[in-house]
Design an enzyme around this catalytic site. Sequence first.
Site, mmCIF file in Angstrom:
data_model
loop_
_atom_site.group_PDB
_atom_site.id
_atom_site.type_symbol
_atom_site.label_atom_id
_atom_site.label_comp_id
_atom_site.label_asym_id
_atom_site.label_seq_id
_atom_site.Cartn_x
_atom_site.Cartn_y
_atom_site.Cartn_z
ATOM 1 N N LYS A 169 147.320 -26.358 44.605
ATOM 2 C CA LYS A 169 147.961 -25.541 46.019
ATOM 3 C C LYS A 169 147.833 -24.459 45.531
ATOM 4 C CE LYS A 169 152.780 -25.836 48.606
ATOM 5 N NZ LYS A 169 154.413 -26.054 48.162
ATOM 6 N N CYS A 216 152.373 -29.667 51.636
ATOM 7 C CA CYS A 216 153.844 -29.200 51.935
ATOM 8 C C CYS A 216 154.100 -27.837 52.157
ATOM 9 C CB CYS A 216 154.489 -29.640 50.735
ATOM 10 S SG CYS A 216 156.165 -29.845 51.314
ATOM 11 N N GLU A 221 152.332 -35.878 48.986
ATOM 12 C CA GLU A 221 152.133 -34.883 47.699
ATOM 13 C C GLU A 221 153.195 -35.794 46.449
ATOM 14 O OE1 GLU A 221 154.043 -30.634 47.312
ATOM 15 O OE2 GLU A 221 155.145 -31.925 48.933
#
Length: 510
Positions: free
Chosen positions: A330, A385, A267
Site C-alpha cells: 500500500k 482500502c 485486507e
Amino acid sequence: MVKKPPFSSEKRQRALALSGLLILGALLAGVTELPYGGWIQIPILSLIWWHLDRTTTHTCKSYFQSGLIFGLGYFVIGLWWLYISLHDVGGMNSILSCAAVFLLSTYMALYFSIATMAIPYFKKSVVTGLLLAASWVAMEFLRGYLFTGFPWMGLAEGQINGPFAALAPLLGGLACTFLTIWISWELLQLSKRPIVSASLVIGSILIAQLAGLLHFTQALGQPITVRIIQGNFEQSLKFNPSAIAKQIDFYATEITKAPAELIVIPETAFPWPQSNLPAGLINYLQSFVNASASNVLLGVIGEAANQRNIQYTNRALGLSPKGSTYQYDKSHLVPFGEFIPPGFHWFVNAFQVPLSDFARGDTAQTPFKIDLQDQTSIYAAITICYEDVFGGELAARIRDSKPEVNLLINMTNLAWFGQSQAPSQQLRLSQLRSLETGLPALRATNTGITAVLGPDGKVLQSLPEFTQATLSTQVQAYSGKTPYVIWGNFPILSISCLLLIWGLIRRRRF
C-alpha cells in the site's frame, strides 16, 4: 443609559442562522445515503446558498464563518464513525475520541468555508455560480493532496446516485462536483432569470445523461471465474494470538475449498507479519494454486527492510499457477492509522493498537497478472482500502502501466468502523473509480460491502454486511482507456483555474 441585554436580538438571530446552517450541512451529508441522494443534494445546496444570502453580512469573513458551520455539520455526520475506531477499537478515551472527530471535521470544513468565500469576493453577477463551482473544485483538489490528503465525503461520490455520474469517464469526479455546485446555484436563480437558469439546469442534466451513451472500454475475452471470501472477523480480535490463528485457518480452508481463476481475501485477512505466518502456509496455498490453476490474492502484513530496521507494510500477496509471486505494498497510507505524522506520536500512544507506522509502497507498482486457463492473461490494478479514495492516483497508475489494466481490485477491512455508513461510503467511492476508468471492480472486504461492480459503476452482485460468506461469480474483463484515465484531472482543473483567473481580473476592473 439603557444597557444591552447580555444576549441581544442580533446575536440571537445570528445564532439561529448558524444553527440552521449546521442542520442543513448535516442534512446534506445524510441524504447522500438515500437511493437518489445525488439528486436531492442539489436543492439542499440551493437552500444553503439562499440561507447564506439571507443571514450573512455579505463579507468574506461572514461567509467564511457560515461556510465553516455548514461544513462542520456536514463532516461530523459524514465522519462520526471514526469515533468507533478510536474509542471502541483503539481504546482511546471517549472525550479525546470526540475531540479528534470534531477537529478533523473542522479541518475538512475549512475547505468548504474558503470555497464559499467566492460568493462575496467575486461579487454577485450572472457568473457567480461558475466562480463558486471553480473555487469548490480547487478546494476539493487541495483537500485531496495537502498533508497527504483526505478527500473522503466529497460531493462527487454522491453523484453515483445523481444526474452527473455519466460525466465521470470524461472528466472525473471533480467535474461532477463542479456541475453539482453550479447547477445548485442556477436553481436558486430561477426566480430572477427563469428562462436562462432553467435552460442551464435542464441542458446540463440532459447533456450529462446523453454522455452515458458513450463507451470507452470494451469487453475482453470470456468472463473469468471469481471467488471473494468475506470472513466477518471483529477488529478487536486482530490482536489476539488465538483468534488470529483461527482467522488464518478459516481463510486457508475457504481458499482451498474450490478452484477459481481468481480468489481474493480482504485486507490483512492474515493479520500477522508474513515471515511469522504458520510454517508451510504459503507453500500449502501455492500447492493448491498449482493443482487448481487458480490465482490467489492474499491480504497480509508485509515486511520491508531499510538501512536501520525492518518495517511492516500493508500488502497484497499474489500467488500464480505459474509459480511467480506478486506483491503490492500500500502506497497511500492513512494518517495516524498507518503512519504517524511528525510530532503526533503522543496521539497514537493514546491507542492500544500496534502496527500504527507502516512503510509506504512505491507509487508505480505493476498490476497483478492473472493467468487464465485458456493460456491468456489479464491484469488487475490493486488498491488497498483508503487508496480507493484517490481517483487521480489510480487513473495515473492505469495510464502509466505497461501491461494494459483490465480489472480493479480493492481489498478492504472496515471492521474498524462497526455498524456505520462507512462501508456504503466506500462502496460509492469504488463505484466512482469504476465509472472514471471504465473498468469492472472487485471489492473484497472483511465485514462488507463485498461486491462486484460493472464498468459503469453499477453493483452487479454483493454479499450482506456482517456475514461470513463467499461470493462465487463470473466477471468480465475490459480493455481500453477512458478520457479521464488519459487526461486525469488536468481538463477540469484547467477550466477551474481559468475561471478563477478571469474572476480575479474582472473583480479588479469592476
